[in-house]
Design an enzyme around this catalytic site. Structure first.
Site, PDB file in Angstrom:
ATOM      1  CE  LYS A 175      -2.965   3.249   0.863  1.00 15.53           C
ATOM      2  NZ  LYS A 175      -2.013   4.319   0.466  1.00 15.53           N
ATOM      3  N   PRO A 176       1.243   1.726  -1.197  1.00 16.93           N
ATOM      4  CG  PRO A 176       1.426   2.284  -3.456  1.00 16.93           C
ATOM      5  CD  PRO A 176       0.787   1.290  -2.520  1.00 16.93           C
ATOM      6  CD  GLU A 250      12.375   4.251   8.869  1.00 18.10           C
ATOM      7  OE1 GLU A 250      12.288   5.354   9.479  1.00 18.10           O
ATOM      8  OE2 GLU A 250      12.479   4.155   7.651  1.00 18.10           O
ATOM      9  CB  CYS A 284      13.241   8.988   8.473  1.00 21.81           C
ATOM     10  SG  CYS A 284      11.661   8.782   7.681  1.00 21.81           S
ATOM     11  CD  GLU A 380      11.321  13.637  10.728  1.00 22.83           C
ATOM     12  OE1 GLU A 380      10.112  13.410  10.970  1.00 22.83           O
ATOM     13  OE2 GLU A 380      12.090  12.764  10.320  1.00 22.83           O
TER      14      GLU A 380
HETATM   15  C1  SIN Z   1      13.932   7.048   5.311  1.00 23.75           C
HETATM   16  O1  SIN Z   1      13.827   8.241   5.160  1.00 23.75           O
HETATM   17  O2  SIN Z   1      13.229   6.460   6.133  1.00 23.75           O
HETATM   18  C2  SIN Z   1      14.860   6.173   4.507  1.00 23.75           C
HETATM   19  C3  SIN Z   1      16.248   6.595   4.489  1.00 23.75           C
HETATM   20  C4  SIN Z   1      17.219   5.492   4.150  1.00 23.75           C
HETATM   21  O3  SIN Z   1      16.852   4.343   3.933  1.00 23.75           O
HETATM   22  O4  SIN Z   1      18.404   5.795   4.110  1.00 23.75           O
END
Ligand code: SIN
Length: 477
Positions: A175-176, A250, A284, A380
């Site tokens: 599910k993108p 994650e 992230c 963030e």
């Molecule tokens: C992410 O932003 O979650 C992925 C970054 C990565 O895999 O280096």
């Protein structure tokens, strides 16, 4: 205006969904609609679960070598179609072409790695306590796995989940994100071309909440794997309680980057550039707050400003572009708000600080004199902004770095090995780059501590997320 193609979902080996309402996919660089996908909901989610469930027995009963063969084919196909996949990614989410090509290679590397790991899902024999018993453990695939993935890495976040899932013997539903589902459509086409049997990989597009409801309400979905915000991750934990689903998350980061006074400044500048400006800061693990020790502070601010001045902002389809647009208006508004707040609270702008006049672009920005009262030092930013705070000591840097509910990635720059080791041991982060701004690799565990997630993806730990241990105590009488 470019041709607008209506793409479809893929369930049980069929391209489906043309009877449904559609959702537009927009190029953030131009505002143009570049395609549509079906606006699927609970019913489509349920059909995908049914298909993945029906395909599970035959897929999980293939040998590891057979499953590995499919993954290798898919890896090769991704590399052969690098340009097409990269272009689709750039069009739908604004990542500069050179980075999109890098992401396709990175995404394929998970398939290559897990094609090999498929053959190494070992069990164990445990020394027995009784002469008439034998104790063994073997690994079973967890079952149907549903992956909910973000817009910022439309290929790699899918393959980082799909690779180990298929290798372990799980069947898979993707599910993108609604912002960037077309790369997933391309990936699905390649799964078909690789000959992956029907129902083993399914693709549903549309309403995240409705589709997730179908996943959560069906006990046959044993694994939920998600990359995205901490807020949504917490909701998924709650929703998965009824059937005690296995969940990997994650989630958000707020990465600190520490430059200690014995760092090599050029290495630290290179590391920060690599970390911060990947995907225009919409990553992230990218450094979000920079703590620089006073002895090296002025020199560091000067050199990072010079480096940032060299970045080219513009059309992501051009090979020379370093920084493309942000994903959408909300993303841009957040970055503007963070910068305005920082400036009002005393930040000094060395470069950038403004959004471009048209579109979703924000200038790469260097701010010094940052302090913990600024929003961007607490949350963030997800944009191309570097806020630098001066610190007096290693202890102060560590304290500030850990003063957050998040614990995904951190970076440390020092040439002193003992100091680097000591500092890293005190950082509560799942990933640390030491004199290195780009730590991600298919063979290494990726994931966060505290509110940044549960479990690890990539490396041999990535496989653990898709298997369960079954212990067998065998009587010998
Ligand atoms: C992410 O932003 O979650 C992925 C970054 C990565 O895999 O280096």
């Amino acid at each position: 205006m470019a041709d607008v193609k209506n793409y479809l979902m893929h369930i049980n080996g069929e391209w489906v969904g043309d009877e449904l309402e559609t959702k537009d996919v927009t190029n953030p660089a131009t505002g143009e609609v570049i395609g549509t996908v079906p606006n699927g909901g609970e019913s489509e989610g349920a059909k995908a679960v049914e298909a993945a469930h029906n395909a599970f027995d035959s897929w999980s009963n293939l040998t590891a070598y057979e499953r590995s063969g499919y993954l290798k084919k898919l890896n090769n196909l991704m590399l052969e179609h690098e340009d097409e996949l990269a272009r689709m990614m750039t069009l739908e989410m604004g990542k500069p072409m050179k980075e999109s090509r890098g992401e396709v290679k990175y995404a394929a590397s998970f398939l290559e790695w897990f094609a090999e790991e498929a053959k190494r899902v070992y069990g164990e024999t445990i020394p027995t306590h009784a002469a008439d018993k034998r104790l063994r453990v073997w690994k079973k695939p967890v079952g149907v796995a549903a992956a909910i993935t973000p817009w910022n890495f439309p290929a790699a976040m899918l393959t980082r989940k799909m690779g180990p899932a298929l290798a372990a013997g799980c069947t898979f539903i993707m599910k993108p994100s609604g912002e960037s589902p077309l790369t997933a459509v391309k990936l699905m086409e390649l799964c078909e071309e690789a000959g992956i049997p029907k129902g083993v990989v399914n693709l549903v597009t549309g309403s995240s909440s409705k589709i997730t409801k179908a996943f959560m309400g069906d006990e046959r979905v044993r694994k939920i794997t998600f990359t995205g915000s901490t807020e949504v991750g917490k909701t998924l934990i709650k929703q998965s309680a009824d059937y005690v689903k296995n969940v990997s998350l994650e989630l958000g980061g707020h990465a600190p980057l520490l430059v200690l006074d014995d760092a090599d400044v050029d290495i630290a500048v290179k590391g920060l550039m690599a970390s911060k400006f990947r995907n225009a800061g919409q990553t992230c693990i990218c450094a979000n707050r920079i703590y620089v020790q006073d002895g090296i502070y002025d020199q560091f601010v000067e050199k990072i400003t010079e480096a940032v001045k060299g970045l080219k902002v513009g059309n992501p389809e051009e090979d020379s572009t370093d920084i493309g647009p942000l994903i959408n208006q909300d993303g841009l508004d957040k970055v503007k708000h963070h910068v305005k707040d920082a400036v009002e609270k005393g930040a000094e702008v060395h470069f950038g600080g403004e959004s471009e006049n048209n579109g979703l672009y924000f200038e790469p920005t260097v701010l010094s004199n940052a302090n913990p009262s600024m929003v961007m030092m607490q949350e963030e930013t997800f944009g191309p902004v570097i806020p630098i705070q001066k610190v007096g000591s290693e202890e102060e840097a560590i304290k500030l770095a850990n003063d957050t509910p998040f614990g995904l990635a951190a970076y440390v720059f020092t040439e002193n090995a003992a100091r680097g080791t000591r500092v890293i041991e005190q950082l509560d982060y799942g990933i640390v780059g030491w004199n290195n701004g780009a730590p991600s690799a298919a063979q290494a565990p990726f994931g966060g501590m505290k509110e940044s997630g549960l479990g690890r993806e990539g490396g041999h730990e990535g496989m653990d997320a898709f298997v369960e241990s079954q212990y067998v105590s065998m009587g010998m009488e």
